[in-house]
Design an enzyme around this catalytic site. Sequence first.
Site, PDB file in Angstrom:
ATOM      1  N   PRO A 147       0.294  -9.041   1.504  1.00 56.43           N
ATOM      2  CA  PRO A 147      -0.306  -8.629   0.374  1.00 56.43           C
ATOM      3  C   PRO A 147      -1.799  -8.477   0.445  1.00 56.43           C
ATOM      4  CG  PRO A 147       0.206 -11.109   0.682  1.00 56.43           C
ATOM      5  CD  PRO A 147       0.530 -10.403   1.898  1.00 56.43           C
ATOM      6  N   SER A 148      -2.456  -8.993   1.594  1.00 53.04           N
ATOM      7  CA  SER A 148      -3.977  -9.242   1.581  1.00 53.04           C
ATOM      8  C   SER A 148      -4.599  -7.549   1.727  1.00 53.04           C
ATOM      9  CB  SER A 148      -4.427 -10.119   2.722  1.00 53.04           C
ATOM     10  OG  SER A 148      -4.323  -9.280   3.766  1.00 53.04           O
ATOM     11  N   CYS A 149      -5.949  -7.709   1.292  1.00 54.49           N
ATOM     12  CA  CYS A 149      -6.718  -6.408   1.303  1.00 54.49           C
ATOM     13  C   CYS A 149      -7.222  -6.206   2.582  1.00 54.49           C
ATOM     14  CB  CYS A 149      -7.745  -6.367  -0.032  1.00 54.49           C
ATOM     15  SG  CYS A 149      -7.019  -6.851  -1.607  1.00 54.49           S
ATOM     16  N   ASP A 150      -6.536  -6.234   3.673  1.00 55.16           N
ATOM     17  CA  ASP A 150      -6.927  -5.965   5.048  1.00 55.16           C
ATOM     18  C   ASP A 150      -5.943  -5.041   5.748  1.00 55.16           C
ATOM     19  OD1 ASP A 150      -7.305  -6.239   8.050  1.00 55.16           O
ATOM     20  OD2 ASP A 150      -8.556  -7.654   7.360  1.00 55.16           O
TER      21      ASP A 150
ATOM     22  N   ASN B 277      -8.639 -13.737   0.524  1.00 57.69           N
ATOM     23  CA  ASN B 277      -8.458 -13.164  -0.656  1.00 57.69           C
ATOM     24  C   ASN B 277      -7.685 -13.863  -1.782  1.00 57.69           C
ATOM     25  OD1 ASN B 277      -6.949  -9.639   0.267  1.00 57.69           O
ATOM     26  ND2 ASN B 277      -9.074 -10.287  -0.092  1.00 57.69           N
TER      27      ASN B 277
END
Length: 390
Positions: free
Chosen positions: A336-339, A380
């Site tokens: 789910p992270s923005c990476d 995040n």
Amino acid sequence: MTLHFAPDAASLPVVSPSRLDRYVATRSFDRPTLVMDLDLVEAQYRALRRGLGRADIHYAVKANPARQVIARLVDLGSHFDAASKAEIALCLEEGAAPSDVSFGNTIKRASDIAWAWDQGITLFAADAEEELHKIAENAPGASVYIRLIVEVSPGDWPLSRKFGCDRDTALRLLDMANGLGLNPVGFSFHVGSQTRRADMWIPTLDIMAAVWAAAIDAGHDLTLLNIGGGFPAFHGEEIDTPTHYASKVMKLVEARFPNVPRIMAEPGRGMVAEAGVIVAEVMLVSRKSDRDLHRWVYLDIGRFSGLAETEGEAIRYAFETARDSEAMGPCILAGPSCDSADVLYEKRPVQLPLSLTSGDRVLIRNTGAYTSTYASVCFNGFPPLDVVVI
Ligand SMILES: *Cc1c(COP(=O)(O)O)cnc(C)c1O
């Protein structure tokens, strides 16, 4: 006993659900949660114990340092391989005797060596001259074993290049340890984590036996062989039961080291992986274009929240949903992270139900090892993997 969960539950005969499954089925979770069953840890310990024969089991604490896991293993008579001051403290707090705890990290802070020695820890690992100096200074007279490098690691999660030294260096370190007033007792190695078959140990054991013989020839009176970890967990590819696997390994060891007074094994994954299941949730299912062959499925858990061992798609977890009897199709699985590195499986897509939708629960089987400790603190804003021990 072993618990070998197949990814496609529908193809299995109907069996009564385990305690773990009953617990998970009757509860809701508001974040990704690892549920650990202590009775399953105990069953794994007993199974490994049977297979490992006369070897001492030093549980590799880093695989899962949940306090209750350590406490149960202390009750069962396990010994421990600790990598740091905090892991040693944990074991001692839970009642382990200092003589049953080894300081197995080859990279130790000098002050932690002194602290450990003060606590009564007497067995230390080393693979470098500087480390021996640190040990001699801060734990004078301690027992040390030298870690050998395993050049060709057969494990799915190799540990090959970072740790250990070559044969000539190891022999020199034994001499040096003597000169420094330490007690050099033997060698250790790690064949590589998740080494799926016992016969994969053979090349490493052959090399170790040759190094051992060379050390004896050089006049060293060695008493300890530490065979490390590597005991596998079920992730979809067939493996032996823990007892069978361990007894095969021990047979290979005894054939090459018939007279070693003391053998240590350090299972981590093999002790706890199959005792845990992660309850996760689908956050989003999407396609990038009309022509996209694969769906993207985003879970609420990813590379940074516990599933670090998907790096390189090395460890392939089995996923289970309530829709597994429906039509399945491939998807790319991501966290789910923005990476952008937070993609779990892309090269080899994962089969999941075509009807899967956000909010659906996903169980990730046999995830009791190397998950809770690999979860970042709050990347995040996602909290670390929650752990519930039953
Ligand atoms: C991590 C580690 C282990 C445990 O390895 P598994 O493959 O999980 O069994 C054992 N010994 C040492 C020194 C380790 O660093």
